[in-house]
Design a protein around this motif. Structure first.
Motif, PDB file in Angstrom:
ATOM      1  N   LEU A  51       5.972   7.568   8.269  1.00  0.00           N
ATOM      2  CA  LEU A  51       6.460   6.235   8.001  1.00  0.00           C
ATOM      3  C   LEU A  51       5.301   5.241   8.120  1.00  0.00           C
ATOM      4  CD1 LEU A  51       9.809   6.277   9.985  1.00  0.00           C
ATOM      5  CD2 LEU A  51       9.460   6.728   7.574  1.00  0.00           C
ATOM      6  N   ARG A  52       5.354   4.209   7.286  1.00  0.00           N
ATOM      7  CA  ARG A  52       4.290   3.214   7.244  1.00  0.00           C
ATOM      8  C   ARG A  52       4.867   1.800   7.291  1.00  0.00           C
ATOM      9  NH1 ARG A  52      -0.596   4.238   4.960  1.00  0.00           N
ATOM     10  NH2 ARG A  52      -1.129   6.383   4.605  1.00  0.00           N
ATOM     11  N   TRP A  53       4.015   0.846   7.632  1.00  0.00           N
ATOM     12  CA  TRP A  53       4.333  -0.572   7.501  1.00  0.00           C
ATOM     13  C   TRP A  53       4.122  -0.963   6.053  1.00  0.00           C
ATOM     14  CZ3 TRP A  53       5.810  -4.203  11.173  1.00  0.00           C
ATOM     15  CH2 TRP A  53       5.875  -3.749  12.489  1.00  0.00           C
ATOM     16  N   PHE A  54       4.905  -1.932   5.572  1.00  0.00           N
ATOM     17  CA  PHE A  54       4.756  -2.405   4.195  1.00  0.00           C
ATOM     18  C   PHE A  54       4.738  -3.921   4.140  1.00  0.00           C
ATOM     19  CE2 PHE A  54       6.298   1.849   3.595  1.00  0.00           C
ATOM     20  CZ  PHE A  54       5.617   2.290   2.481  1.00  0.00           C
ATOM     21  N   ALA A  55       3.921  -4.443   3.221  1.00  0.00           N
ATOM     22  CA  ALA A  55       3.940  -5.862   2.855  1.00  0.00           C
ATOM     23  C   ALA A  55       4.323  -5.878   1.379  1.00  0.00           C
ATOM     24  CB  ALA A  55       2.581  -6.508   3.059  1.00  0.00           C
ATOM     25  N   VAL A  56       5.498  -6.396   1.082  1.00  0.00           N
ATOM     26  CA  VAL A  56       6.019  -6.381  -0.280  1.00  0.00           C
ATOM     27  C   VAL A  56       6.023  -7.811  -0.819  1.00  0.00           C
ATOM     28  CG1 VAL A  56       7.935  -5.671  -1.758  1.00  0.00           C
ATOM     29  CG2 VAL A  56       7.497  -4.424   0.362  1.00  0.00           C
TER      30      VAL A  56
END
Length: 74
Positions: free
Chosen positions: A1-6
């Protein structure tokens, strides 16, 4: 799992929005972004936008990181 900036926008608008999504999958981050943009909008508007543009949102970028992403607005 990763962090996301959308980053993206509702089709037909000119202003992009960015949200940071805690560790998850890419698709779940994109779904969370879509729901966040439409949270305060009317459902019939979303249906109209999807019918007119073929999508509920236009994604500009989906960035991922193994570490937490911090976002500062200027």
């Amino acid at each position: 799992l990763r962090w996301f900036a959308v980053t993206g926008r509702i089709p037909g608008t000119d202003e992009n929005c960015t949200i940071i999504v805690p560790p998850t999958t890419r698709q779940a981050a994109m779904d969370a972004f879509t729901e966040a943009l439409w949270r305060d909008a009317k459902s019939h508007d979303r249906q109209r936008v999807e019918a007119e543009h073929g999508v509920a949102v236009r994604f500009v970028s989906v960035l991922s990181s193994q570490t937490e992403i911090f976002y500062e607005s200027f």
